[in-house]
Structure formats: C-alpha cells, structure tokens
Design an enzyme around this catalytic site. Structure first.
Site, short mmCIF file in Angstrom:
data_model
loop_
_atom_site.label_atom_id
_atom_site.label_comp_id
_atom_site.label_asym_id
_atom_site.label_seq_id
_atom_site.Cartn_x
_atom_site.Cartn_y
_atom_site.Cartn_z
N LYS A 1 -10.92 -4.44 15.25
CA LYS A 1 -9.59 -4.09 15.75
C LYS A 1 -9.30 -4.71 17.12
O LYS A 1 -8.15 -5.04 17.41
CB LYS A 1 -9.41 -2.56 15.80
N LYS B 1 -10.47 -4.79 3.85
CA LYS B 1 -10.11 -3.50 3.25
C LYS B 1 -8.60 -3.26 3.33
O LYS B 1 -7.93 -3.78 4.22
CB LYS B 1 -10.91 -2.36 3.90
N LYS C 1 -3.54 1.06 6.24
CA LYS C 1 -2.13 1.43 6.45
C LYS C 1 -1.53 0.70 7.64
O LYS C 1 -0.31 0.56 7.72
CB LYS C 1 -2.00 2.96 6.58
#
Ligand code: ATP
Ligand code: MG
Length: 341
Positions: free
Chosen positions: A120, A203, A206
C-alpha cells in the site's frame, strides 16, 4: 499457555474504505455468519472506520455512507445484531487506547516487514501516513481488547494475525503474565483469496481504483454478468484436475469463486465443467453469482432506506462492545503501571 483460560470469542473487522466486494463476502463475511450461527463463540464484528483513513483521505460524507452501507451489508448477509455485537470502531475508544500501548510493544522491524504496508505504501513510503505503518498494531488492539480467541479473515490478513500473536506474546512475556490470548486465525473455504478480475496475480480489493477489477455486493445483475464476461481468462478449456489450473491464475480464480458461491469443492466444479470453454463457464458463473448476490443487494438497499435505524444498531453495538473492552483496558493499564485514582 492454556487457551482454555479465555472464553471462546470471535472478532473480525472490515474497513468502510469503499463498497463491499465478492472477496470480502467469500473470504470473510460468509464465515462470520457461520461462526455466529454455530453458537459456540460470542461473535463481535466491527466496521473499522479508523483503519479506513490510513491509506487515503476519505471524503467525510462518503465515509459515513460507506460505514452505514457496510453495516447494511453485515445484516444483509445474515449477521443478527442481537446475536452478534455489531458496531463501528471509532465509537469504542478502548481500541485506540490499547493500540498506543501496542505501538510501544511492537518493534519497527516487525512492522516494516508487513507486506500490506509495502504494497500500500508502494515506492513512495516517505509520503505514506504514519497510520498506515502503525495499522497492524491497531488491528492487534481491535482483536485483543476483547481477548478474542478466533479471527476469521481472508488469506491477505494472515501476516497481520501473526503479528497480533507476536504482540500478545511479547506483552505477556514482558509483564510476566498470560494476559492476552494467542489468537487463532480462521482462514477457510475455497475463496480465501479472491483475485482481481483483470489481473489474476493481484487480490480483489474494494479500494482498487478500477471498478472492473471487482464485483461489488451493490452491483446489479447486468453489471455482475458484464464484469464476469469481461474478466481476463485464457483460451483453453477447463481441465479435469486441479493440477491443470496451477499455471492459470485467472482460470483458477473463477473456479474457486464458483466453488465458494455454490458451497462445493473446486474439484466438484471441474467434475461438472471440465472441457467447457470460458465463454460457457462464465455464463454459468454469472447466473450463480446473480442468484446468490441479488437477495443480499436487495436487502442492503432496503436497509439503507432507514439510516437512523442503522445508527441506532451501531450505537447499541458500541455500548455492548465497551462493556467488554473497558475492563480489559483497565486491567492492561494496571499491569503496566498507569496510576488510577
Ligand atoms: P482495502 O482495499 O481498503 O484494503 P479490502 O477489500 O482489502 O479493502 P478489508 O476491509 O481490508 O477489505 O478486509 C476485510 C476482510 O476481507 C478481511 O478479512 C480480508 O482478509 C478479507 N478480504 C479482502 N479482500 C479479499 C479477497 N480478495 N479475497 C478474500 N478475502 C478478502
Ligand atoms: Mg484490505
């Protein structure tokens, strides 16, 4: 340490960082319902809103809406706010209070090894928030402030749960008592890691900027069918054995999704569809996905018509959560020598 000293208790959380995806449903929420209905554990489920601001700035209106929609999603998939404790994290300040203590237990080296942090933060870690780096210590506090013994999650959270165990063990060792349980991850089912529909090596998330990469629980039947039709695949037919999927991540993903939706083993999917080309298999998968998801979508939208009721449910859940968390935090403060008068 004898785990039996701790009452069986389940905790898990989901971030209101966007709409719910098929990955969240199959990897986590389906099992939340099973564990609730089993009646063997107390179940506590949380909308972790304080985690949702770690990666990017969230528009306040959108964050409020996402939190309510997440609550609607929990209820629509089968979480009963009477049987389970359902609340949003920021209404229970004991999470962040314990997280501070865990910031002082966890080591920089442990945190720097977290793959979610690396993924991230990306190449520009200098510009990432301190909160994104500290996220797993807050997650450990979310779990351990309830002395939770079991945590159902998707495969991507395995490393954070290992860190939670390390934090509990170091605290117990440093202070010489078996105060926090060594929590067990519960990572089960055919779809513990649902992959991105456009890239089978990533993966489904959202928070991915591209909506084509995922199926949202709020998507219409047409949107679901279209996204599955356009999902990346290969030109080969489905094989007879699972070994035939080893080097075909996109194909394997669709088979696993089918298996998880149908509650059958991936091999049983191949038994039914071996030899089929993706043109055909995708139609069967889209029909199955719509059949399973449409009732959830409808129920979510019905619940979203009454946001005041959702807020009441979250408020009541937060009170019940605090009844458990406050005494555990108070004991923690006593153990570490914080003066109370
Ligand atoms: P974000 O992109 O903001 O991190 P997310 O989709 O990863 O969102 P989280 O709120 O981080 O969702 O995770 C909620 C739960 O869903 C966790 O238990 C996580 O392991 C699970 N989960 C998330 N993505 C997947 C996936 N693709 N497959 C299976 N489980 C998943
Ligand atoms: Mg995530």
């Amino acid at each position: 340490m004898a785990q039996t000293q701790f009452a069986p208790r389940v905790f898990s959380g989901i971030q209101p960082s966007g709409g719910l995806t098929l990955g969240n449903y199959l990897g986590a929420m389906k099992r939340f319902v099973t564990m609730q209905d089993a009646g063997t554990h107390q179940t506590i489920y949380c909308m972790v809103d304080l985690h949702a601001i770690t990666a990017t700035l969230q528009d306040p209106q959108t964050l409020r809406r996402n939190t309510r929609e997440l609550c609607a999603g929990f209820i629509a998939v089968g979480i009963d706010p009477e049987k389970s404790i359902l609340f949003n994290q920021s209404q229970v300040p004991e999470h962040t209070q314990l997280a501070w203590i865990f910031n002082c237990i966890a080591r920089m080296g442990w945190m720097g090894r977290m793959t979610q942090w690396k993924d991230k933060a990306g190449k520009n870690a200098e510009a990432a928030s301190l909160g994104l780096f500290a996220y797993p210590a807050l997650m450990a506090a979310d779990i351990l402030v309830y002395h939770a013994t079991h945590v159902p999650v998707g495969e991507d959270q395995k490393q954070h749960l290992e860190l939670t165990r390390d934090i509990a063990a170091k605290f117990n060792h440093d202070y010489g008592q078996e105060f926090f349980p060594i929590t067990e991850p519960v990572i089960e089912g055919a779809a513990t890691r649902v992959m991105n529909l456009q890239d089978g090596t990533k993966k489904m998330s959202k928070s991915d900027p591209s909506d084509k990469t995922r199926i949202n629980l709020t998507d219409s039947a047409d949107e679901i069918a279209k996204k599955i039709r356009k999902a990346k695949t290969d030109p080969d037919a489905l094989p007879e054995a699972l070994s035939g999927l080893e080097t075909r991540p996109e194909a394997r993903n669709l088979v696993n999704i089918y298996a998880a939706l149908a509650d059958i083993a991936p091999q049983a999917v191949l038994d039914q569809h071996a030899g089929a080309l993706f043109g055909h298999f995708k139609i069967a998968l889209a029909d199955l996905a719509v059949e399973k998801l449409a009732p959830i979508t409808t129920e979510m939208s019905r619940l979203m018509d009454d946001p005041a009721e959702i807020d009441r449910i979250l408020g009541r859940g937060a009170e019940r959560a605090r009844d458990i968390a406050a005494p555990i935090l108070a004991q923690t403060y006593d153990i570490i020598g914080m003066l109370r008068s």
